[in-house]
Write a protein that holds these residues in place. Structure first.
Motif, PDB file in Angstrom:
ATOM      1  N   LEU A  18      31.225  80.634  19.207  1.00  0.00           N
ATOM      2  CA  LEU A  18      31.886  81.971  19.891  1.00  0.00           C
ATOM      3  C   LEU A  18      32.120  82.909  18.434  1.00  0.00           C
ATOM      4  O   LEU A  18      32.038  84.352  18.933  1.00  0.00           O
ATOM      5  N   GLU A  19      32.147  82.478  17.303  1.00  0.00           N
ATOM      6  CA  GLU A  19      32.129  83.491  16.154  1.00  0.00           C
ATOM      7  C   GLU A  19      30.899  84.205  15.915  1.00  0.00           C
ATOM      8  O   GLU A  19      30.867  85.437  16.017  1.00  0.00           O
ATOM      9  N   THR A  20      29.858  83.685  16.308  1.00  0.00           N
ATOM     10  CA  THR A  20      28.259  84.496  16.265  1.00  0.00           C
ATOM     11  C   THR A  20      28.264  85.552  17.345  1.00  0.00           C
ATOM     12  O   THR A  20      28.028  86.662  17.270  1.00  0.00           O
ATOM     13  N   VAL A  21      28.837  85.071  18.571  1.00  0.00           N
ATOM     14  CA  VAL A  21      28.614  85.841  19.781  1.00  0.00           C
ATOM     15  C   VAL A  21      29.606  87.138  19.705  1.00  0.00           C
ATOM     16  O   VAL A  21      29.202  88.310  20.090  1.00  0.00           O
ATOM     17  N   THR A  22      30.636  86.778  19.132  1.00  0.00           N
ATOM     18  CA  THR A  22      31.824  87.937  19.084  1.00  0.00           C
ATOM     19  C   THR A  22      31.389  89.013  18.061  1.00  0.00           C
ATOM     20  O   THR A  22      31.398  90.370  18.251  1.00  0.00           O
ATOM     21  N   GLU A  23      30.741  88.534  17.058  1.00  0.00           N
ATOM     22  CA  GLU A  23      30.264  89.443  15.933  1.00  0.00           C
ATOM     23  C   GLU A  23      29.048  90.117  16.347  1.00  0.00           C
ATOM     24  O   GLU A  23      28.916  91.252  16.193  1.00  0.00           O
ATOM     25  N   ALA A  24      28.320  89.460  17.381  1.00  0.00           N
ATOM     26  CA  ALA A  24      26.864  90.053  17.748  1.00  0.00           C
ATOM     27  C   ALA A  24      27.695  91.459  18.591  1.00  0.00           C
ATOM     28  O   ALA A  24      26.887  92.334  18.830  1.00  0.00           O
ATOM     29  N   LEU A  25      28.603  91.150  19.398  1.00  0.00           N
ATOM     30  CA  LEU A  25      29.026  92.010  20.440  1.00  0.00           C
ATOM     31  C   LEU A  25      29.893  93.376  19.469  1.00  0.00           C
ATOM     32  O   LEU A  25      29.420  94.409  19.755  1.00  0.00           O
ATOM     33  N   LEU A  26      30.374  92.893  18.365  1.00  0.00           N
ATOM     34  CA  LEU A  26      30.897  93.981  17.826  1.00  0.00           C
ATOM     35  C   LEU A  26      30.293  94.887  16.996  1.00  0.00           C
ATOM     36  O   LEU A  26      30.299  96.072  16.903  1.00  0.00           O
ATOM     37  N   ARG A  27      29.303  94.208  16.084  1.00  0.00           N
ATOM     38  CA  ARG A  27      28.267  95.083  15.589  1.00  0.00           C
ATOM     39  C   ARG A  27      26.965  95.472  16.280  1.00  0.00           C
ATOM     40  O   ARG A  27      26.136  95.884  15.769  1.00  0.00           O
ATOM     41  N   GLU A  28      26.833  95.094  17.378  1.00  0.00           N
ATOM     42  CA  GLU A  28      25.933  95.561  18.539  1.00  0.00           C
ATOM     43  C   GLU A  28      24.455  94.843  17.972  1.00  0.00           C
ATOM     44  O   GLU A  28      23.444  95.543  17.652  1.00  0.00           O
TER      45      GLU A  28
END
Length: 335
Positions: free
Chosen positions: A152-162
Motif C-alpha cells: 500500500l505504501e509503495t502504490v500510494t507513493e508511486a501515484l503521488l510521485r508519478e
C-alpha cells in the motif's frame, strides 16, 4: 519574523517522521531550492539546537547524519488545530479505520491524537464524538482482506510521485504469482477491496489489481505511460468497476414503490436521472447506467419494490433469474 526563524520552520517541515529520514546533504539541497544558502555544518548546528525543543531523532552512525521526527511526535507546532479541523480528523479516523491496514493508519495517529486532545481541551461536547459515531457499510459486512502495508505504501507513493511500481501479484486466473511492473493511474476503494487502476507493462488494456493479492512492492523511479485523456471519474461512471457485461450503456426505466425506494430520489443512479412522481405510492425514474453485474444484483434484490419498464431484454433476464431462484428454493424445501 527573522530570516533565521523562517529557515528553522522551513527545515522542520522537511524532516520526515521516523522510520523515514533525511540527510543534512539533502536538507542543504532543498533549502537551496527555497532560497536559503546555508552550509551543512550550519544545518547540523541548527538541528542540534532545535532537537532541544522538538522531538527530533538523529542517526549518528550514518555519514552524513540522518534526521527524523519521532514516530509518535505530537502535531502541536503552530498553528494549533482548531475545533473544525479536529472534528475533521475525528471523522477521518472513524471512516478510514475499517478501510486501511494498521501501519498505514499509524502515519496519521499523531494527527488523530492531537485532534482528540484538542476536543477534550476545549471542553466541547464534540470531545465525546468517538463514542457517538460509528461507520457501517451496506451489505453483509464481510471481513476485509488484509493488505500488505509495504504494498500500500509503495502504490500510494508511486501515484503521488508519478512513478511506476513493481509488484509480486497473484491474479485469480494465474497459476502462480508473477512479478509485474505497473503504470498506476489511480486507487479505488470499493468495499471491501482496494483496487489499483493502471496498465501492466507488456500487456494490453487497463487493469483492476486487487491490492490484497500483491505480496510485495517496490518503487520504480520511471514515469508511467498514462493516457492524457484518462479520467478516474469517467472510468468509474462507465461501469468498469461493476463487472461489465458489455461496453454499451443501458437506458433503464423503472417504476418504484414509495417509501421503499425513496432513496433513489435523494441519491440518483446516474447524473442524467429523470424522476417523475406518479402518485402517493409510486414514482418512475429514467437513467443511463453501465451494463454491469452489480446492476443485475441490485434489480434482483429490489424485485419486490420495482418494475422494469425498459429495456425488455433486461426485464426478461431478471425474471429468469428470479424464477430459477424460486425453483431452487422449492426443490430444497421438498427434500
Amino acid at each position: 519574523m527573522s530570516n533565521t526563524a523562517v529557515r528553522y520552520l522551513t527545515m522542520l517541515r522537511m524532516v520526515p517522521r521516523h522510520p523515514k529520514s533525511i540527510t543534512t546533504t539533502e536538507l542543504a539541497g532543498r533549502l537551496e531550492e527555497q532560497g536559503f544558502s546555508v552550509t551543512m555544518r550550519s544545518i547540523q548546528r541548527d538541528l542540534e539546537k532545535l532537537s532541544a525543543d522538538f522531538p527530533l531523532l538523529v542517526d549518528e552512525e550514518s555519514r552524513p547524519y540522518r534526521w527524523s521526527f519521532d514516530r509518535n511526535a505530537t502535531m502541536d507546532i503552530i498553528p494549533a488545530l482548531d475545533l473544525p479541523a479536529a472534528l475533521t480528523f475525528e471523522l477521518a479516523k472513524a471512516y478510514l479505520s475499517p478501510m486501511l491496514p494498521p501501519r498505514a493508519l499509524s502515519h496519521l495517529k499523531p494527527h488523530f491524537d492531537e485532534a482528540h486532545r484538542t476536543l477534550l481541551r476545549e471542553k466541547n461536547p464534540l470531545g465525546q464524538w468517538p463514542d457517538r459515531v460509528r461507520v457501517i457499510n451496506r451489505g453483509l459486512g464481510g471481513e476485509r482482506p488484509a493488505i500488505d502495508a509495504d504494498v500500500l505504501e509503495t502504490v500510494t507513493e508511486a501515484l503521488l510521485r508519478e512513478y511506476k511500481c513493481r509488484l509480486v501479484y497473484q491474479a485469480r486466473s494465474w497459476k502462480a504469482p508473477e512479478e509485474i511492473v505497473v503504470h498506476p493511474f489511480g486507487l479505488i476503494f470499493r468495499d471491501p477491496n482496494v483496487y489499483l487502476i493502471g496498465i501492466i507493462e507488456g500487456r494490453e488494456g487497463i487493469r483492476q489489481l486487487v491490492l490484497h493479492r500483491a505480496t510485495s512492492g517496490e518503487l520504480v523511479e520511471e514515469q508511467p505511460d498514462r493516457p492524457e485523456d484518462f479520467d478516474l471519474d469517467l472510468y468509474v461512471r462507465s461501469g468498469a468497476m461493476g463487472i461489465l457485461h458489455s461496453d454499451s450503456p443501458v437506458y433503464l426505466k423503472l417504476r418504484c414503490d414509495k417509501p421503499s425506494l425513496n432513496h433513489l430520489i435523494e441519491s440518483p443512479l446516474g447524473f442524467d436521472q429523470i424522476t417523475n412522481e406518479i402518485d402517493d405510492k409510486t414514482f418512475e425514474i429514467a437513467v443511463t447506467v453501465g451494463d454491469t453485474q452489480d446492476l443485475r444484483w441490485w434489480l434482483t434484490a429490489q424485485a419486490v419494490h420495482c418494475d422494469i419498464l425498459e429495456p425488455d431484454w433486461l426485464r426478461e433476464e431478471i425474471e429468469t433469474t428470479l424464477t430459477r431462484g424460486l425453483d431452487r428454493t422449492q426443490q430444497a424445501k421438498a427434500q
